[in-house]
Design a protein around this motif. Structure first.
Motif, PDB file in Angstrom:
ATOM      1  N   GLY A  49     -16.234  -7.182  -7.776  1.00  0.00           N
ATOM      2  CA  GLY A  49     -16.143  -6.111  -8.753  1.00  0.00           C
ATOM      3  C   GLY A  49     -14.817  -5.966  -9.467  1.00  0.00           C
ATOM      4  N   PHE A  50     -13.867  -6.897  -9.260  1.00  0.00           N
ATOM      5  CA  PHE A  50     -12.590  -6.834  -9.970  1.00  0.00           C
ATOM      6  C   PHE A  50     -12.703  -7.650 -11.259  1.00  0.00           C
ATOM      7  N   ALA A  51     -12.615  -6.967 -12.385  1.00  0.00           N
ATOM      8  CA  ALA A  51     -12.740  -7.653 -13.675  1.00  0.00           C
ATOM      9  C   ALA A  51     -11.455  -8.379 -14.049  1.00  0.00           C
ATOM     10  N   ASP A  52     -10.337  -7.946 -13.478  1.00  0.00           N
ATOM     11  CA  ASP A  52      -9.039  -8.509 -13.853  1.00  0.00           C
ATOM     12  C   ASP A  52      -8.382  -9.143 -12.626  1.00  0.00           C
ATOM     13  N   HIS A  53      -8.109 -10.470 -12.701  1.00  0.00           N
ATOM     14  CA  HIS A  53      -7.547 -11.205 -11.568  1.00  0.00           C
ATOM     15  C   HIS A  53      -6.165 -10.685 -11.203  1.00  0.00           C
ATOM     16  N   ALA A  54      -5.323 -10.405 -12.210  1.00  0.00           N
ATOM     17  CA  ALA A  54      -3.963  -9.934 -11.932  1.00  0.00           C
ATOM     18  C   ALA A  54      -3.990  -8.576 -11.223  1.00  0.00           C
ATOM     19  N   HIS A  55      -4.884  -7.701 -11.664  1.00  0.00           N
ATOM     20  CA  HIS A  55      -5.012  -6.395 -11.018  1.00  0.00           C
ATOM     21  C   HIS A  55      -5.455  -6.555  -9.571  1.00  0.00           C
ATOM     22  N   PHE A  56      -6.380  -7.482  -9.313  1.00  0.00           N
ATOM     23  CA  PHE A  56      -6.832  -7.757  -7.949  1.00  0.00           C
ATOM     24  C   PHE A  56      -5.667  -8.222  -7.077  1.00  0.00           C
ATOM     25  N   SER A  57      -4.865  -9.138  -7.588  1.00  0.00           N
ATOM     26  CA  SER A  57      -3.739  -9.678  -6.812  1.00  0.00           C
ATOM     27  C   SER A  57      -2.725  -8.587  -6.494  1.00  0.00           C
ATOM     28  N   ARG A  58      -2.415  -7.741  -7.482  1.00  0.00           N
ATOM     29  CA  ARG A  58      -1.453  -6.662  -7.249  1.00  0.00           C
ATOM     30  C   ARG A  58      -1.982  -5.676  -6.203  1.00  0.00           C
ATOM     31  N   SER A  59      -3.255  -5.320  -6.327  1.00  0.00           N
ATOM     32  CA  SER A  59      -3.856  -4.359  -5.395  1.00  0.00           C
ATOM     33  C   SER A  59      -3.920  -4.930  -3.989  1.00  0.00           C
ATOM     34  N   PHE A  60      -4.248  -6.218  -3.883  1.00  0.00           N
ATOM     35  CA  PHE A  60      -4.342  -6.888  -2.584  1.00  0.00           C
ATOM     36  C   PHE A  60      -2.974  -6.886  -1.902  1.00  0.00           C
TER      37      PHE A  60
END
Length: 327
Positions: A288-299
């Motif tokens: 459900g993460f549309a943005d890879h960079a946002h996923f990496s930061r959140s992770f």
């Protein structure tokens, strides 16, 4: 990103026609009338925050009218106007309200309305699809063309918040945009509830029965990037405001809980043996993460390492375990 228009550099004879085109393109088809045929000064800026569109209008005295012939079928939209300067008259459904600076009013673009500005004004408009407001049609209709003062009740919170939100065009980031828009919608629902006298109490029985069903629904729909407080509330026949209250009772927010569950599932998948051939971007998208960079930061914020580092750590740990077992 914001867009801006002004009549000031145009020939006098073109100003009102240009203003008409800009206003109709930004809002909905409208008729515009000015007191005379002389110069007309008008400026308009607009931007979007999540599901909300908003515009700030500054102009000389004029009147805009939404007549029945201009209304066509399509998605219904609710506008909330906040007066910052001058005086305004709002009319809809036979009701009329006189607004002063700091006041706001609801009006529904699916029905005729009139906005009259008697003197130079500044007017901020918040536009949202009707489906986002989890309030009854009857309560919303009662709110139409009613002056909501900024120094009374929930208006003390709602009116200044909306004004500041319209003044700041960001960029905030996709996640922050969604939270700000959800917060604005929740405040508007609270305002409607206060005016209608129908607050929804959260009983222990309601919380015990609803919370597990809502969490199960969220778990089933984690891969859907469109999962939102609005879609969750709609599926359970409750208001978005009530949904937020349920999660607040448990010390969290809807967005935070959804993100935590998505990160947990992505982390679990990245830990699996033999998943190195699957890209991190595809794992992010699958949960459900549309943005890879946002996923990496959140992770990284949640687990102290990047998704790549976590996958390498997991593979290394699994390999060491396999070697110890073999010996």
């Amino acid at each position: 990103m914001s867009d801006g228009w002004s009549t000031n550099a145009l020939p006098v004879g073109d100003q009102v026609a240009f203003w008409h085109d800009v206003v109709c393109a930004t809002f909905v088809p409208l008729d515009i009338a000015t007191p005379g045929s002389g110069p007309f000064s008008g400026s308009l800026t607009s931007h979007r925050v999540g599901s909300l569109r908003m515009a700030t209008v500054g102009a000389d005295p004029h009147r805009v009218t939404r007549k029945p012939r201009l209304i066509t079928s399509g998605e219904e939209c609710v506008h909330v106007g906040l007066l910052c300067k001058g005086q305004a008259v709002v009319e809809q459904d036979g009701q009329q309200a006189l607004l002063h600076p700091g006041d706001l009013a609801f009006y529904d673009t699916a029905r005729p309305f009139m906005l009259g500005f008697r003197e130079p004004m500044e007017w901020k408009v918040f536009m949202l699809p009707r489906r986002l407001l989890s309030v009854s049609d009857a309560d919303l209709r009662r709110m139409s063309a009613e002056a909501i003062h900024g120094d009374e009740g929930v208006g003390r919170l709602v009116n200044p918040f909306l004004g500041r939100l319209a003044d700041q065009s960001g960029p905030y980031g996709e996640d922050s945009d969604a939270r700000l828009a959800a917060g604005a919608v929740c405040l508007l629902e609270t305002l409607v509830a206060e005016r209608s006298g129908r607050e929804e109490p959260i009983s222990q029985a309601n919380q015990l029965s609803l919370s597990p069903r809502i969490r199960s629904f969220v778990n089933d729909h984690l891969p859907d990037p469109g999962l939102s407080p609005e879609s969750i509330a709609r599926a359970h026949h409750i208001s978005v405001r009530y949904l937020h209250k349920l999660f607040q009772q448990e010390g969290t927010t809807v967005h935070r809980w959804i993100q935590r569950r998505r990160l947990e599932e992505a982390k679990r998948e990245l830990s699996k043996q033999g998943r190195a051939a699957v890209t991190i971007a595809s794992v992010a998208h699958r949960w459900g993460f549309a943005d890879h960079a946002h996923f990496s930061r959140s992770f990284r914020a949640a687990y102290g390492m990047t998704p790549r580092e976590w996958r390498e750590f997991g593979s290394s740990a699994a390999s060491d375990s396999h070697t110890r077992t073999a010996t």
